[in-house]
Write a protein that holds these residues in place. Structure first.
Motif, short mmCIF file in Angstrom:
data_model
loop_
_atom_site.label_atom_id
_atom_site.label_comp_id
_atom_site.label_asym_id
_atom_site.label_seq_id
_atom_site.Cartn_x
_atom_site.Cartn_y
_atom_site.Cartn_z
N HIS A 66 0.80 -1.22 0.00
CA HIS A 66 0.00 0.00 0.00
C HIS A 66 0.84 1.27 0.00
O HIS A 66 0.41 2.29 -0.54
N THR A 82 -5.87 -0.10 -3.68
CA THR A 82 -5.55 0.13 -2.26
C THR A 82 -4.38 1.10 -2.13
O THR A 82 -4.39 1.98 -1.26
N HIS A 130 -5.93 4.20 0.06
CA HIS A 130 -5.89 3.88 1.49
C HIS A 130 -5.92 5.10 2.40
O HIS A 130 -6.06 4.96 3.62
#
Length: 369
Positions: free
Chosen positions: A188, A238, A242
């Protein structure tokens, strides 16, 4: 089986049924061999009788005990406990070994990603080996060995990966998604590899321009992962999403709840938890229990409330008897957890029950065992 008064119970006997508090909370589980501290817990909650294996009740006035079975059971319990401790040490050694291998591979992959492709199959192989040790991993208690603050990026990636894998399971995602969610957690922050190290590792507050550059790690990460095989679009999204928030106040695109991928919702919770409980150059680690309370407050508008509820409920499911240290320095054992207040259990400290729901100035600073 016999139902016996607490006054007659000796350490070493085995419970044949669950024991509940007067309010219905589970105190001790069926099959537990009672230790002296368990008897203190039962007395503290004014439990009057328990169901145990048959044994002779000692005479109240005689100098000689009527039976040796409790004592024999206690000796047996000590031997079992010693064997269990040795097994725990062995399994933790395996967990740390696989974690250290994952750390070495992740550092190598991140440091070379700008010049070459991610070694995705090698990462997957080692991640699978680490996942096989997950039964020995607990987000609230696991601390990497030889933690170096300059390696924060890599530790956060691995811990977020492990916790995200578990959270995907707990939250009911299909099994085919679990490893992909783990990859989403691992990668991420891959975009941080394009950030100037002077900004990334700056020990003081960032300027507005530096903060704006840091936010670009989300788009950098998505761009880097677009060319990576063996991961799905949820992993790429993601990296991009995120830091988005449910109410649209996040970045880079101010997306709202329905536009944020479920992988990103899971990883953001795990990422925030580990980011706040790891030491950073500019900030010391915070108590995991305080962080959980902050995450719960973020569930109102910022984080997915369902994912947050799942996470908090699962990671606070400690066995009674777990040793903890409070922020006033005292040590004790968790004796009861109220599901309505999972971060504030009752703790037995030197024979006194401390109710953290009532004693708001106190909190659990560290889980010791």
């Amino acid at each position: 089986m016999v139902s016996i008064s607490i006054a007659d119970v000796k350490p070493g006997v085995k419970l044949l049924s669950h024991v509940y508090s007067p309010l219905g909370g589970l105190l001790l589980q069926k099959g537990k061999v009672l230790l002296p501290r368990d008897l203190d817990i039962l007395r503290a909650f004014m439990v009057r009788q328990v169901e145990v294996e048959d044994f002779a009740v000692p005479e109240r006035k005689g100098a000689v005990e009527a039976t040796e079975s409790p004592r024999t059971a206690l000796v047996g319990t000590a031997a079992v406990a010693d064997n269990a401790k040795q097994e725990e040490i062995s399994t933790l050694t395996s967990l740390y070994r696989e974690y250290d291998r994952m750390l070495h591979l992740t550092k190598s992959a991140f440091q070379s990603v700008l010049a070459s492709e991610l070694p995705i199959y090698e990462l997957r192989h080692q991640l699978e080996a680490l996942v096989r040790q997950l039964k020995h991993y607990h987000a609230l208690t696991f601390i990497p060995r030889n933690m170096n603050e300059y390696d924060y990026l890599y530790h956060n990636a691995i811990l977020t990966s492990l916790t995200s894998y578990l959270l995907a399971q707990w939250h009911g995602l299909p099994q085919k998604d679990w490893m992909q969610v783990a990859f989403a957690g691992l990668l991420h922050d891959i975009g941080n590899t394009k950030i100037d190290p002077a900004i990334l590792y700056k020990p003081t507050q960032l300027s507005s321009d530096e903060a704006e550059e840091m936010r670009k790690h989300t788009t950098y990460g998505y761009q880097q992962l677009r060319k990576t095989a063996a991961i799905n679009e949820g992993v790429r999204l993601t990296a991009l999403q995120h830091h988005e928030k449910m109410d649209g106040t996040g970045y880079p695109f101010h997306l709202t709840s329905d536009k944020i991928h479920i992988y990103a919702k899971i990883v953001s919770v795990a990422d925030i938890f580990h980011a706040m409980t790891l030491n950073r150059r500019y900030r010391k680690a915070k108590s995991p229990y305080l962080v959980l309370e902050e995450i719960r407050s973020e569930a109102f508008g910022k984080l997915d409330p369902g994912v947050v509820q799942t996470f908090v409920d699962k990671v606070t499911q400690f066995h009674h008897g777990t040793r903890v240290r409070l922020n006033n320095g005292s040590e004790g054992e968790i004796v009861f957890s109220d599901r309505n207040h999972p971060t504030r259990p009752m703790v037995s400290v030197q024979g006194q029950i401390v109710n953290l729901v009532v004693e708001r100035q106190l909190h659990i600073e560290e889980v010791l065992s």
